[in-house]
Write a protein that holds these residues in place. Structure first.
Motif, PDB file in Angstrom:
ATOM      1  N   LEU A  95       0.315  -1.632   0.043  1.00 63.55           N
ATOM      2  CA  LEU A  95       0.431   0.211  -0.332  1.00 63.55           C
ATOM      3  C   LEU A  95       0.928   0.934   0.252  1.00 63.55           C
ATOM      4  CD1 LEU A  95      -2.693  -1.019   2.638  1.00 63.55           C
ATOM      5  CD2 LEU A  95      -3.158  -0.540   0.379  1.00 63.55           C
ATOM      6  N   GLY A 119       0.346   5.235   1.464  1.00 64.50           N
ATOM      7  CA  GLY A 119      -0.211   5.789   2.323  1.00 64.50           C
ATOM      8  C   GLY A 119       0.318   7.244   2.410  1.00 64.50           C
ATOM      9  N   ALA A 141      -2.617  -6.185   1.571  1.00 66.76           N
ATOM     10  CA  ALA A 141      -3.274  -5.397   1.389  1.00 66.76           C
ATOM     11  C   ALA A 141      -4.709  -5.048   1.926  1.00 66.76           C
ATOM     12  CB  ALA A 141      -2.781  -4.457   0.115  1.00 66.76           C
ATOM     13  N   LYS A 142      -5.538  -6.463   1.980  1.00 65.97           N
ATOM     14  CA  LYS A 142      -6.695  -6.079   2.630  1.00 65.97           C
ATOM     15  C   LYS A 142      -6.610  -6.632   3.407  1.00 65.97           C
ATOM     16  CE  LYS A 142      -8.284  -7.457  -2.216  1.00 65.97           C
ATOM     17  NZ  LYS A 142      -8.398  -8.426  -3.914  1.00 65.97           N
ATOM     18  N   GLU A 152      -6.624  -6.026   7.658  1.00 66.58           N
ATOM     19  CA  GLU A 152      -6.380  -5.178   8.318  1.00 66.58           C
ATOM     20  C   GLU A 152      -5.480  -4.686   9.332  1.00 66.58           C
ATOM     21  OE1 GLU A 152     -10.304  -4.618  10.851  1.00 66.58           O
ATOM     22  OE2 GLU A 152     -12.018  -5.052   8.758  1.00 66.58           O
ATOM     23  N   GLN A 180      -3.145  -2.827   6.898  1.00 65.87           N
ATOM     24  CA  GLN A 180      -3.457  -1.558   6.511  1.00 65.87           C
ATOM     25  C   GLN A 180      -3.107  -0.421   8.018  1.00 65.87           C
ATOM     26  OE1 GLN A 180      -7.459  -1.436   5.453  1.00 65.87           O
ATOM     27  NE2 GLN A 180      -7.363  -2.667   3.479  1.00 65.87           N
ATOM     28  N   ASP A 181      -3.447  -0.875   9.264  1.00 67.37           N
ATOM     29  CA  ASP A 181      -3.260  -0.263  10.061  1.00 67.37           C
ATOM     30  C   ASP A 181      -1.562   0.045  10.339  1.00 67.37           C
ATOM     31  OD1 ASP A 181      -4.737   0.815  12.852  1.00 67.37           O
ATOM     32  OD2 ASP A 181      -2.959  -0.488  13.592  1.00 67.37           O
ATOM     33  N   ARG A 235      -0.702   2.767   8.308  1.00 69.54           N
ATOM     34  CA  ARG A 235      -1.982   3.960   8.566  1.00 69.54           C
ATOM     35  C   ARG A 235      -0.741   4.379   9.831  1.00 69.54           C
ATOM     36  NH1 ARG A 235      -6.009   2.542   8.841  1.00 69.54           N
ATOM     37  NH2 ARG A 235      -7.023   2.925   6.817  1.00 69.54           N
ATOM     38  N   SER A 247      -8.589   2.189   1.740  1.00 67.82           N
ATOM     39  CA  SER A 247      -9.241   2.306   2.222  1.00 67.82           C
ATOM     40  C   SER A 247      -8.520   4.003   2.783  1.00 67.82           C
ATOM     41  CB  SER A 247      -8.785   1.957   3.806  1.00 67.82           C
ATOM     42  OG  SER A 247      -8.855   1.630   5.021  1.00 67.82           O
ATOM     43  N   LEU A 306      -5.243   5.048   2.094  1.00 66.69           N
ATOM     44  CA  LEU A 306      -4.372   4.196   1.440  1.00 66.69           C
ATOM     45  C   LEU A 306      -5.056   4.132   0.064  1.00 66.69           C
ATOM     46  CD1 LEU A 306      -4.461   1.676   4.746  1.00 66.69           C
ATOM     47  CD2 LEU A 306      -2.907   3.748   4.173  1.00 66.69           C
TER      48      LEU A 306
END
Length: 308
Positions: free
Chosen positions: A61, A63, A84-85, A87, A90-91, A94, A161, A164
């Motif tokens: 990802l 960001g 990449a999907k 969570e 992603q957190d 981020r 997201s 992202l």
């Protein structure tokens, strides 16, 4: 002589748009050197202008985040799109992007050494994320842009997201006009940057090695024309000027209308607002840009068609 594999023929076709046999011959002439083969095809007029690398050859990802007059972009890679999907991943991206605001410059190692919000360092959290998810991950790059007044505007293409996605853009607009002018202008320029893939802000900011490579290709094309030397020189200069114009952001034609240089779009916005606006800097991070995946399962019919 290097072995010309079906995989490299396929890659050259994708890069150049040239026919299979032309690609095969070019690779044979360049001893399997892919970049040299691309240049050879272009010099012979058998390939379109070299395609900018837009292949997503690594997963993960990008960001982006903006706070006040500062914006940051970070690319974190993984082995598969499945991660990449996730969570948790992603957190992590981020929070790493938020931590990037505390780092001076664009030093990835400094970012890794910085404190992570949940405790420890970013590097330690990265190690823990790899262990938990069970897949290798890496923080590849970051870039910061700032203005003294005005706005830094973000744009994300292929959003996964909030903040992202696959292509993250930051536009740094220095100016004395309000956000009601700078925000929509920045969004439009961000969309342009995502689509047009500028290589530098100004023509004089283009990489010297890249210009030298383009000049060599232009010289070979001009020489094949058989025209007088002085005419060839003008052909080469014209080709380089065209390349610079098409690849420098401020001279690119705005994708929204297809006819106005980006510099003129900014100038008109400033005039209409009765103030000043300068496009100071930008960031364009495309996931996996410049990284090539190893081809491990190439279709047998392509090999057969190539006669390899």
């Amino acid at each position: 002589m290097a072995v010309v594999t079906a995989a490299i023929v396929k890659e050259l076709r994708e890069r150049s748009g040239a026919g299979m046999m032309d690609c095969k011959k070019a690779l044979a002439e360049t001893d399997g050197d892919l970049e040299a083969a691309v240049d050879l095809l272009r010099s012979k007029g058998l390939a379109a202008a070299q395609k900018k690398s837009s292949r997503t050859a690594a997963e993960g990802l990008v960001g982006i985040a903006v706070e006040g007059l500062k914006g940051v972009a970070v690319e974190v890679n993984s082995e598969t799109d499945f991660v990449a999907k996730n969570e948790q991943f992603q957190d992590f991206v981020r929070k790493v992007t938020a931590v990037a605001f505390t780092v001076s410059g664009d030093d990835v190692e400094a970012l890794k050494s910085a404190a992570y919000p949940d405790g420890g360092t970013v590097a330690e959290k990265l190690t823990a994320s790899i262990a938990t998810i069970g897949e290798n991950q890496s923080i590849r790059r970051l870039k910061t842009v700032m203005v003294s007044q005005g706005a830094v505007v973000s744009y994300m293409h292929n959003v996964v997201s909030p903040n992202l996605g696959k292509i993250g853009v930051l536009v740094a607009l220095e100016g004395d006009v309000g956000a009601d002018v700078l925000e929509p202008l920045g969004k439009q320029i961000g969309m342009h940057i995502a689509a047009a893939f500028p290589l530098a802000l100004h023509a004089d900011g283009l990489d010297a090695e890249l210009i030298a490579r383009e000049r060599k290709i232009a010289e070979e094309k001009a020489a094949e024309s058989g025209k007088p030397i002085e005419v060839q020189a003008k052909m080469v200069d014209g080709a380089i000027a065209k390349f610079a114009k098409e690849n420098a952001l401020l001279s690119q034609l705005f994708v929204i209308d297809g006819k106005t240089p980006v510099a003129d779009v900014v100038a008109k916005a400033a005039k209409d607002a009765g103030g000043t606006i300068t496009l100071k800097d930008y960031v364009r991070f495309q996931l996996g840009e410049g990284i090539e995946k190893e081809e491990t399962d190439f279709a047998a019919e392509v090999a057969a068609a190539a006669g390899l």
